[in-house]
Design an enzyme around this catalytic site. Sequence first.
Site, PDB file in Angstrom:
ATOM      1  N   LYS A   1       0.830  -1.218   0.000  1.00  0.00           N
ATOM      2  CA  LYS A   1       0.000   0.000   0.000  1.00  0.00           C
ATOM      3  C   LYS A   1       0.856   1.258   0.000  1.00  0.00           C
ATOM      4  CE  LYS A   1      -4.213  -2.008   1.749  1.00  0.00           C
ATOM      5  NZ  LYS A   1      -4.974  -2.394   2.903  1.00  0.00           N
TER       6      LYS A   1
ATOM      7  N   LYS B   1      -5.359 -10.949  -6.204  1.00  0.00           N
ATOM      8  CA  LYS B   1      -6.544 -11.265  -5.399  1.00  0.00           C
ATOM      9  C   LYS B   1      -7.708 -10.349  -5.784  1.00  0.00           C
ATOM     10  CE  LYS B   1      -6.119  -8.453  -1.338  1.00  0.00           C
ATOM     11  NZ  LYS B   1      -5.921  -8.175   0.037  1.00  0.00           N
TER      12      LYS B   1
ATOM     13  N   LYS C   1     -11.278  -4.658  -3.583  1.00  0.00           N
ATOM     14  CA  LYS C   1     -12.160  -3.497  -3.722  1.00  0.00           C
ATOM     15  C   LYS C   1     -11.503  -2.434  -4.578  1.00  0.00           C
ATOM     16  CE  LYS C   1     -13.742  -4.092   1.072  1.00  0.00           C
ATOM     17  NZ  LYS C   1     -13.459  -3.740   2.454  1.00  0.00           N
TER      18      LYS C   1
HETATM   19  P1  TYM Z   1     -10.833  -6.037   4.630  1.00  0.00           P
HETATM   20  O1  TYM Z   1     -11.882  -5.029   4.934  1.00  0.00           O
HETATM   21  O2  TYM Z   1      -9.848  -5.739   3.543  1.00  0.00           O
HETATM   22  O3  TYM Z   1     -11.507  -7.416   4.229  1.00  0.00           O
HETATM   23  C1  TYM Z   1     -12.512  -8.007   5.023  1.00  0.00           C
HETATM   24  C2  TYM Z   1     -12.329  -9.510   5.052  1.00  0.00           C
HETATM   25  O4  TYM Z   1     -12.394 -10.052   3.736  1.00  0.00           O
HETATM   26  C3  TYM Z   1     -11.269 -10.899   3.499  1.00  0.00           C
HETATM   27  N1  TYM Z   1     -10.912 -10.813   2.074  1.00  0.00           N
HETATM   28  C4  TYM Z   1     -10.789 -11.883   1.269  1.00  0.00           C
HETATM   29  N2  TYM Z   1     -10.958 -13.202   1.493  1.00  0.00           N
HETATM   30  C5  TYM Z   1     -10.778 -14.039   0.435  1.00  0.00           C
HETATM   31  N3  TYM Z   1     -10.437 -13.604  -0.811  1.00  0.00           N
HETATM   32  C6  TYM Z   1     -10.268 -12.287  -1.065  1.00  0.00           C
HETATM   33  N4  TYM Z   1      -9.948 -11.874  -2.288  1.00  0.00           N
HETATM   34  C7  TYM Z   1     -10.436 -11.371  -0.004  1.00  0.00           C
HETATM   35  N5  TYM Z   1     -10.342 -10.001   0.089  1.00  0.00           N
HETATM   36  C8  TYM Z   1     -10.624  -9.700   1.370  1.00  0.00           C
HETATM   37  C9  TYM Z   1     -10.177 -10.323   4.380  1.00  0.00           C
HETATM   38  O5  TYM Z   1      -9.167 -11.270   4.641  1.00  0.00           O
HETATM   39  C10 TYM Z   1     -10.954  -9.938   5.615  1.00  0.00           C
HETATM   40  O6  TYM Z   1     -11.125 -11.055   6.449  1.00  0.00           O
HETATM   41  N6  TYM Z   1      -7.436  -5.618   8.244  1.00  0.00           N
HETATM   42  C11 TYM Z   1      -8.755  -6.136   7.940  1.00  0.00           C
HETATM   43  C12 TYM Z   1      -9.841  -5.557   8.805  1.00  0.00           C
HETATM   44  C13 TYM Z   1      -9.613  -5.664  10.279  1.00  0.00           C
HETATM   45  C14 TYM Z   1      -9.688  -6.861  11.051  1.00  0.00           C
HETATM   46  C15 TYM Z   1      -9.438  -6.469  12.390  1.00  0.00           C
HETATM   47  C16 TYM Z   1      -9.916  -8.182  10.736  1.00  0.00           C
HETATM   48  C17 TYM Z   1      -9.346  -4.659  11.132  1.00  0.00           C
HETATM   49  N7  TYM Z   1      -9.240  -5.112  12.413  1.00  0.00           N
HETATM   50  C18 TYM Z   1      -9.430  -7.391  13.433  1.00  0.00           C
HETATM   51  C19 TYM Z   1      -9.903  -9.120  11.774  1.00  0.00           C
HETATM   52  C20 TYM Z   1      -9.661  -8.730  13.105  1.00  0.00           C
HETATM   53  C21 TYM Z   1      -9.072  -5.790   6.499  1.00  0.00           C
HETATM   54  O7  TYM Z   1      -8.533  -4.869   5.924  1.00  0.00           O
HETATM   55  O8  TYM Z   1     -10.060  -6.484   5.950  1.00  0.00           O
END
Ligand code: TYM
Length: 355
Positions: free
Chosen positions: A115, A217, A220
């Site tokens: 990023k 992957k 968004k």
């Molecule tokens: P975020 O908002 O990017 O994504 C939310 C969840 O979706 C999963 N994900 C995927 N799984 C499979 N294939 C994909 N292409 C894919 N893209 C996204 C992510 O792994 C995630 O589980 N850092 C985290 C948010 C967060 C969080 C936390 C998660 C903040 N605090 C505490 C768990 C515990 C994030 O950016 O997810």
Amino acid sequence: MSSFKPLVFSGVQPTGNLHLGNYLGAIKKFVALQDQSDCIYCVVDLHSLTAQLVHDDLEDQTRQITAAFLASGIDPMKHIVFNQSRVMQHAELAWIFNCVARIGWMNRMTQFKDKAGKDRENASLGLLAYPSLMAADILVYRATHVPVGEDQKQHLELTRDIAQKFNNDFSGRIAARGLGVEMQVGEETVQGYFPITEPVIGGPAARIMSLRDGSKKMSKSDPSDLSRINLTDDADTISKKIKKAKTDPDALPSEVKGLESRPEADNLVGIYAGLADMTAEQVLAEFGGRQFSVFKPALADLAVEKLAPVAGEMRRIMADTTYVDGVLRDGGERAGALAEATMRDVRSIIGLLQD
Ligand code: TYM
């Protein structure tokens, strides 16, 4: 000696369109875990500031993720659904973890490197410290299990490192206050205040890839909308995107091994498996030897069958902002009480004076 009660925590950022990767990799698992443990699901609005500080529609995006949770079947009465910024203890614990974690740990995070790009000096301090806030989200509830997609694995390893370092650095003060909890870490039984959290990753949908490029992957932020299926796409759009998904000219293999070095085929089989609650083996037992001209329409029908009701329910819930805001307010109050109980212990362990 007490031990940690199983507690699930996870979060999703309110940044742009929720897609099939978020749904299969995370939200569907959130729903499944509800029957086994207490769960806390959070819309991590503070995290989203690291991607975009000035938003015109952060409130609506927060409501949209909440609606997706509820439309997918998360029960906000039995469990807790809220937005992160309502519970200031997340930010308070993140500050303490900023003092526990080392800069080197943060610099090694592949998401930070991706990023921040080439101009790291110009990245925000928030982006660098992102995993520290993530550790605080989880540990302020002393959560034991965290369902996420594969891309969050490294962040969860860092969460474990932070918990371990806190437990070690303050071991004497934790014991003196009788706040130590016994836990099993690998072969060893250790004591500490924070649990060494287990990631819940796996299954055929832990890493859903772009429909246009099987080496990237699904995300968004991909500029091509054809690369992902959004949770809000209508039936025609879902079918069109699957029809246009990149593939190779061969028929599907009958064994999983035959998917090696065929990333696009592997991805579509994984999506089918994730949507149908099957394994890749089971999907290939049904479709092995078939061409994509047969498999893609079957996948499109399945995707529409599973996703269209979620999209419809999301739209219905989104229209009732009073209800959504009420869920977040109520969840925030319940989460806040739990988080404050942890912070009272943490302030005492550290020596921060409080009443
Ligand atoms: P975020 O908002 O990017 O994504 C939310 C969840 O979706 C999963 N994900 C995927 N799984 C499979 N294939 C994909 N292409 C894919 N893209 C996204 C992510 O792994 C995630 O589980 N850092 C985290 C948010 C967060 C969080 C936390 C998660 C903040 N605090 C505490 C768990 C515990 C994030 O950016 O997810």
